[in-house]
Design a protein around this motif. Sequence first.
Motif, PDB file in Angstrom:
ATOM      1  N   ALA A  17       8.310  -4.649   0.258  1.00 41.19           N
ATOM      2  CA  ALA A  17       7.243  -3.666   0.880  1.00 41.19           C
ATOM      3  C   ALA A  17       6.022  -4.384   0.905  1.00 41.19           C
ATOM      4  CB  ALA A  17       7.073  -2.744  -0.464  1.00 41.19           C
ATOM      5  N   LEU A  18       5.362  -5.563   0.207  1.00 39.51           N
ATOM      6  CA  LEU A  18       4.369  -6.189   0.350  1.00 39.51           C
ATOM      7  C   LEU A  18       4.472  -6.842   1.528  1.00 39.51           C
ATOM      8  CD1 LEU A  18       3.532  -7.397  -3.280  1.00 39.51           C
ATOM      9  CD2 LEU A  18       2.097  -5.890  -1.959  1.00 39.51           C
ATOM     10  N   ALA A  19       5.429  -7.539   1.978  1.00 48.22           N
ATOM     11  CA  ALA A  19       5.709  -8.191   3.097  1.00 48.22           C
ATOM     12  C   ALA A  19       5.546  -7.406   4.450  1.00 48.22           C
ATOM     13  CB  ALA A  19       7.216  -9.087   2.966  1.00 48.22           C
ATOM     14  N   ALA A  20       6.185  -6.223   4.217  1.00 48.39           N
ATOM     15  CA  ALA A  20       5.944  -5.352   5.379  1.00 48.39           C
ATOM     16  C   ALA A  20       4.557  -4.750   5.684  1.00 48.39           C
ATOM     17  CB  ALA A  20       7.035  -4.134   5.093  1.00 48.39           C
ATOM     18  N   LYS A  21       3.856  -4.537   4.715  1.00 46.55           N
ATOM     19  CA  LYS A  21       2.661  -3.964   4.726  1.00 46.55           C
ATOM     20  C   LYS A  21       1.845  -3.998   3.592  1.00 46.55           C
ATOM     21  CE  LYS A  21      -0.056   0.126   6.050  1.00 46.55           C
ATOM     22  NZ  LYS A  21       0.012   1.691   6.247  1.00 46.55           N
ATOM     23  N   LEU A  22       0.638  -4.586   3.560  1.00 44.45           N
ATOM     24  CA  LEU A  22      -0.447  -4.726   2.422  1.00 44.45           C
ATOM     25  C   LEU A  22      -1.085  -3.296   1.848  1.00 44.45           C
ATOM     26  CD1 LEU A  22      -2.022  -7.931   3.031  1.00 44.45           C
ATOM     27  CD2 LEU A  22      -0.023  -7.486   1.642  1.00 44.45           C
ATOM     28  N   PRO A  23      -0.771  -2.995   0.801  1.00 42.03           N
ATOM     29  CA  PRO A  23      -1.495  -1.887   0.038  1.00 42.03           C
ATOM     30  C   PRO A  23      -2.756  -2.204  -0.369  1.00 42.03           C
ATOM     31  CG  PRO A  23      -0.031  -2.441  -1.637  1.00 42.03           C
ATOM     32  CD  PRO A  23       0.010  -3.441  -0.455  1.00 42.03           C
ATOM     33  N   ASP A  24      -3.665  -0.950  -0.419  1.00 45.75           N
ATOM     34  CA  ASP A  24      -4.935  -1.151  -0.988  1.00 45.75           C
ATOM     35  C   ASP A  24      -4.887  -1.424  -2.514  1.00 45.75           C
ATOM     36  OD1 ASP A  24      -6.631  -0.529   1.302  1.00 45.75           O
ATOM     37  OD2 ASP A  24      -5.674   1.636   1.041  1.00 45.75           O
ATOM     38  N   ILE A  25      -3.899  -0.980  -3.081  1.00 38.32           N
ATOM     39  CA  ILE A  25      -3.757  -1.367  -4.364  1.00 38.32           C
ATOM     40  C   ILE A  25      -2.492  -1.332  -5.075  1.00 38.32           C
ATOM     41  CG2 ILE A  25      -4.127   1.125  -5.421  1.00 38.32           C
ATOM     42  CD1 ILE A  25      -5.751  -0.168  -7.689  1.00 38.32           C
ATOM     43  N   LEU A  26      -2.012  -1.944  -6.163  1.00 38.98           N
ATOM     44  CA  LEU A  26      -0.521  -1.808  -6.647  1.00 38.98           C
ATOM     45  C   LEU A  26      -0.596  -1.122  -8.059  1.00 38.98           C
ATOM     46  CD1 LEU A  26       1.916  -3.253  -5.658  1.00 38.98           C
ATOM     47  CD2 LEU A  26       1.475  -5.074  -7.197  1.00 38.98           C
ATOM     48  N   LEU A  27       0.349  -0.452  -8.310  1.00 36.40           N
ATOM     49  CA  LEU A  27       0.472   0.375  -9.749  1.00 36.40           C
ATOM     50  C   LEU A  27       2.087   0.119 -10.048  1.00 36.40           C
ATOM     51  CD1 LEU A  27      -1.402   2.243 -10.985  1.00 36.40           C
ATOM     52  CD2 LEU A  27       0.079   4.302 -10.008  1.00 36.40           C
ATOM     53  N   LEU A  28       1.748  -0.771 -11.203  1.00 36.85           N
ATOM     54  CA  LEU A  28       3.105  -1.505 -11.513  1.00 36.85           C
ATOM     55  C   LEU A  28       3.403  -1.263 -12.928  1.00 36.85           C
ATOM     56  CD1 LEU A  28       3.186  -5.022 -12.171  1.00 36.85           C
ATOM     57  CD2 LEU A  28       1.169  -4.382 -11.229  1.00 36.85           C
ATOM     58  N   ASP A  29       4.844  -1.235 -13.192  1.00 33.84           N
ATOM     59  CA  ASP A  29       5.466  -0.973 -14.557  1.00 33.84           C
ATOM     60  C   ASP A  29       5.493  -2.601 -14.952  1.00 33.84           C
ATOM     61  OD1 ASP A  29       6.118  -0.302 -17.210  1.00 33.84           O
ATOM     62  OD2 ASP A  29       8.144   0.394 -16.431  1.00 33.84           O
ATOM     63  N   LEU A  30       5.880  -2.896 -16.250  1.00 34.58           N
ATOM     64  CA  LEU A  30       5.990  -4.071 -16.757  1.00 34.58           C
ATOM     65  C   LEU A  30       7.599  -4.243 -17.145  1.00 34.58           C
ATOM     66  CD1 LEU A  30       3.313  -5.221 -19.205  1.00 34.58           C
ATOM     67  CD2 LEU A  30       3.558  -5.876 -16.655  1.00 34.58           C
ATOM     68  N   MET A  31       8.016  -3.496 -17.568  1.00 33.41           N
ATOM     69  CA  MET A  31       9.559  -3.585 -18.008  1.00 33.41           C
ATOM     70  C   MET A  31      10.678  -2.999 -16.875  1.00 33.41           C
ATOM     71  SD  MET A  31       9.670  -2.718 -22.117  1.00 33.41           S
ATOM     72  CE  MET A  31      11.126  -3.233 -22.083  1.00 33.41           C
ATOM     73  N   MET A  32      11.094  -3.909 -16.099  1.00 39.73           N
ATOM     74  CA  MET A  32      11.771  -3.483 -14.850  1.00 39.73           C
ATOM     75  C   MET A  32      13.132  -4.202 -14.753  1.00 39.73           C
ATOM     76  SD  MET A  32       9.157  -2.324 -11.847  1.00 39.73           S
ATOM     77  CE  MET A  32       8.505  -3.957 -12.013  1.00 39.73           C
TER      78      MET A  32
END
Length: 728
Positions: free
Chosen positions: A639-654
């Motif tokens: 998703a980042l390679a396709a388009k850069l967001p303004d901010i990333l919201l992420l979980d740690l355990m995936m």
Amino acid sequence: MASVSDVTDIELARLKRRLDREQKARAESEAIAERALRELYKKQKEIELLQIIAVAANEALTTDGAMQTALRQVCAHTGWPVGFFHLKNSSGELLPPTLWHLDKPDRFETFRRVSEALRFEPGIGLPGRVLASRKPAWIADVTKDPNFPRAKAAADIGVRAGFGFPVSIGTEVVAVMEFFSEVPVEPDESLLEVMADVGKQLGRVIERKRAEESRDEAMEASRTKSSFLANMSHELRTPLNAIIGLTELLCENAPRFGTEKALEPLRRVLRAGRHLLGLINDILDLSKIEAGKMDLTLETVTIQPVIEEVFGTVRPLAEQNKNELALDSPEGIGSVYADNMRLRQVLLNLLSNACKFTKDGTVRLGVTRVEEAGQHWVDFAVSDTGIGMTEEQLGRLFQEFAQADASTTRQFGGTGLGLAISRRLCRLMGGDVTVTSEPGKGSTFTMRLPAQAAALTSPIEIIAAASAAETGPAASQGSHGTVLVIDDDATARELIAAHLVANGFAVETAANGVDGLKKARELKPVAITLDILMPDIDGWTVLPALKGDPELTDIPVVIVTIVDEQRRGIALGAAGYLTKPIDRERLVEILSRHRSADGPSEVLVVEDDEEHRQLVRAILGAQGWVVREAANGRLALDALAAKLPDILLLDLMMPEMDGFELVAALQANPAWRDIPAVVVTALDLTAEDHRRLNGGVERVLSKNSFAPAELMARVGKLLLEVKGQAKR
């Protein structure tokens, strides 16, 4: 009248008797001297043996190594060719010998095999006799002893005399050593006394080994407990996040969902979920404190904003029981040295309890500054006009899971954890919680915390030291290595340098980013302190340059800056942390800082839980955000390679690629490095987790947050910690 010849014979006889006496006395003296010399030689050899055993006991890397040395040395000391070591098992038996010494292995091989086939209960055989009596034992001829199961094998190969002694820890026999001669030998009591001392020395080796094993077991148990707590935190908070978040949505959007009639039951679900979350947090806090895993961030905290926030939270509780909430705090009360979050937690617990146990009364918070024994403190006194407590109830007030009495629990509820945790947190912050109470009249809980960090150098002392501090090449003799200070402010450089020199560091300084990078490559310092606002290139440019250079990337960096912008310091890793269940207002507030001014802002939500993604989409969609989603770290990279967001919201355990790996990938790609990342997780982050997320920035310290002395002390302490970690 006697003749001359008669007189002469008498004299000769007398002289002969005298000579015989003298010769006998001389012989007796020589015999005594010889015995004394033999005894002295024997004692000397015994002392040498004890010294050798003591050295082996202290220096041996393993228990087996110490015991093998003892077997060899005792055999050499006695001249006896056979020695065995029997360890006692948990059922009280002596195991077959696991260690032995044989001067002639081929000759005594049969005796060894026979010995290895036997276990000895207390009282059976020579080892069992020692085990039962807890004293050394001697057999002059084992082939004639009825209590010696190996007599036949001994007779066949010529083993005769034997002695054994206990290896003891206090009064407990933990092992037995036995030795054998090829000829019958009568008991030697002095030798047995020496062997008893040898056994005590060797007992210390086993005692130390047990202590090490107990320590290792405790550490492993602590690691297991910490892992369990982290996983339990995640497993419990994740479903609670869905319950609380979706219930909030149903309550707030009742008209749209047609759930107006279910509002009251939904609110009860919401209250129950929040109550359960509080209970889970209390249990996890208590477990972390007991395991020594509670991480506190002690800093100078301005008191007034904390009070205003806590009062805003507790006011509905006071109104629920028709209580008046009052504040007695002088203007300009100043600051306290504490963990900001834990200070709020303890104040909220004390005020909530006061509101709960008081009806139609007054709950008052008084804040005062006091001095005691030369130290300055801040007292937070929470008083109420509630039910009060007896002396007996006060005695168990701070015990875990204990409340005043059963009737109180039935009437007011609660688990009895809040006050226990509050006191422990205060003590971890260098203070305490005390209480006074009178039944029917109310209670006063006083939390006392340090007004400032202890043992700090005054600014005057630092400035005086700075004037004498050498910050050039001449100062390169620091015992802890060289620290590079990069700051355009000459005063700041002098203050930091003075404190670091006083703490054993050599210091080199640079007045701008270009010189700083040049000196970093030349010096390879043990650590770097870095200012942000500098004229040529700022700290945000210097930091990626340091971390991008393979030769400099492992050098710890401490940011010391007047810029109150910790987000950007962590933007090389994580822009912030939120724990599940999500505080909606906090989430919106953090993300609002990163809104695009040109159009709709876009957030990429990286989370493997579909329900959680739906919840975040609903929250942020209502705020006008464009939400994109990825179910794991690898999909997020696409998703980042396709388009850069303004901010990333992420979980740690995936699965596949977790949040830690994703943050590392962000830091490694120059095109993604500046994307702010907010961690949203149910996992309890450890200090190591924070280091992994913070992309090489050891700490961000704000110059505005501390007095000059305290800032210098923190920088010095942090660099010592960093240096210690690097050595490990």
